[in-house]
Design an enzyme around this catalytic site. Structure first.
Site, PDB file in Angstrom:
ATOM      1  CG  ASP A 180      28.915  28.763 -20.308  1.00 57.46           C
ATOM      2  OD1 ASP A 180      29.697  28.173 -21.118  1.00 57.46           O
ATOM      3  OD2 ASP A 180      27.617  28.937 -20.516  1.00 57.46           O
TER       4      ASP A 180
ATOM      5  CB  SER B 273      28.056  26.329 -24.521  1.00 58.81           C
ATOM      6  OG  SER B 273      28.437  27.459 -23.467  1.00 58.81           O
TER       7      SER B 273
ATOM      8  CD  GLN C 105      31.506  26.064 -23.099  1.00 57.94           C
ATOM      9  OE1 GLN C 105      32.066  27.027 -23.648  1.00 57.94           O
ATOM     10  NE2 GLN C 105      31.097  26.092 -21.643  1.00 57.94           N
TER      11      GLN C 105
END
Length: 296
Positions: free
Chosen positions: A211, A233, A283
């Protein structure tokens, strides 16, 4: 999760990170986790994803290993209070095990994760080759490049125990020089220390690290840095293909296929140093230009 950070906080060690990933079991399928003292003002998305995967993995037989996860970031996490992880044992089949995890703070869900576990079995085997890039030893770290450019290392880079060595430009460099804009963002990374030998620890640390740089790839394409940008995110998916160690060098080959409507999509392939494809990541994130008219 908001990726901003408090630059005044101290550095986090690997021991600190492993401690917060070692969840407290409250009931059979309920766990409690905390945030490290050093860290961003809001819970880092990779941390809550890693903790949720720990919670799921502790309800699954050891011979079954996670092969995929799909997660949604629903609300910002509050680092001042614990996070409760509730595990739903969705299915225990002959070959696959499915778990769903809800992370709760202040009585509300902040994050959900679905994970599938599979016992090893033989099958077809192929992969896309690893990109040809310089080895990590030939590259400076992100910390070193920021120190040289700004005379200090911002808190959002300093506080985590993951060593990053980008192959290409950083976002602030592409902002200064439009010729450096790119849709690809290969980064060497590894945990700065020795991890336990179990496979769950390796995948949880890779989940944490995955991430950290993905949405930067969207900024690189547009020649933007974090200044004037609100980023978070939104959802995150990973597929684990082959065993690996997160405390050895991994190449995170990232790209940004598209951005639109204050959202950007990034994906990455993770390779071991000898070229084995071990993980795929996708993502979507919020990337809002807050210095644009109407957002200031």
């Amino acid at each position: 999760m908001d990726e901003g950070a408090d630059a005044g906080r101290g550095e986090q060690s690997l021991a600190d990170l492993l401690e917060v990933l070692d969840l407290e079991r409250i009931e059979d399928d309920i766990f409690r986790g905390s945030s490290p003292e050093a860290g961003p003002q809001r819970v880092f998305g990779g941390l809550v994803a890693g903790q949720a995967l720990v919670a799921a993995g502790r309800t699954v037989p050891a011979e079954r290993h996670v092969h995929s996860l799909h997660a949604y970031f629903i609300r910002p996490g509050d680092p001042r209070v614990p996070i409760v992880y509730e595990v739903d044992r969705v299915r225990d089949g002959r070959s696959f095990t499915t778990r769903r995890v809800v992370a709760v703070q202040h009585g509300k869900a902040i994050f959900t994760l679905s994970a599938s576990f599979h016992k090893e079995e033989p099958g077809l085997d192929h992969q896309i080759p690893m990109p040809d890039v310089p080895p990590p030893e030939d590259l400076p770290t992100t910390r070193e490049r920021l120190q040289e450019a700004f005379g200090k290392v911002p808190g959002f880079v300093r506080w985590h125990p993951i060593e990053l060595r980008p192959v290409g430009p950083l976002s602030f460099e592409a902002e200064r020089n439009p010729q450096l804009r790119t849709v690809s963002n290969p980064v060497w990374l590894k945990v700065d220390g020795k991890l336990p030998d179990d496979r769950l620890s390796q995948v949880c640390l890779m989940t944490y690290a995955s991430d950290m740089t993905l949405l930067d790839t969207v900024l690189l394409r547009h020649g933007r840095s974090f200044a004037g940008i609100s980023m978070a995110s939104l959802d995150h998916a990973m597929w684990f293909h082959r065993p690996f160690r997160a405390d050895e060098w991994l190449l995170y080959a990232q790209e940004a296929p598209t951005a639109q409507g204050a959202r950007g999509l990034a994906r990455g392939l993770v390779y071991t140093r000898d070229g084995q494809l071990v993980c795929s990541v996708v993502q979507e994130g919020l990337i809002r230009v807050v210095d644009a008219e109407g957002w200031v």
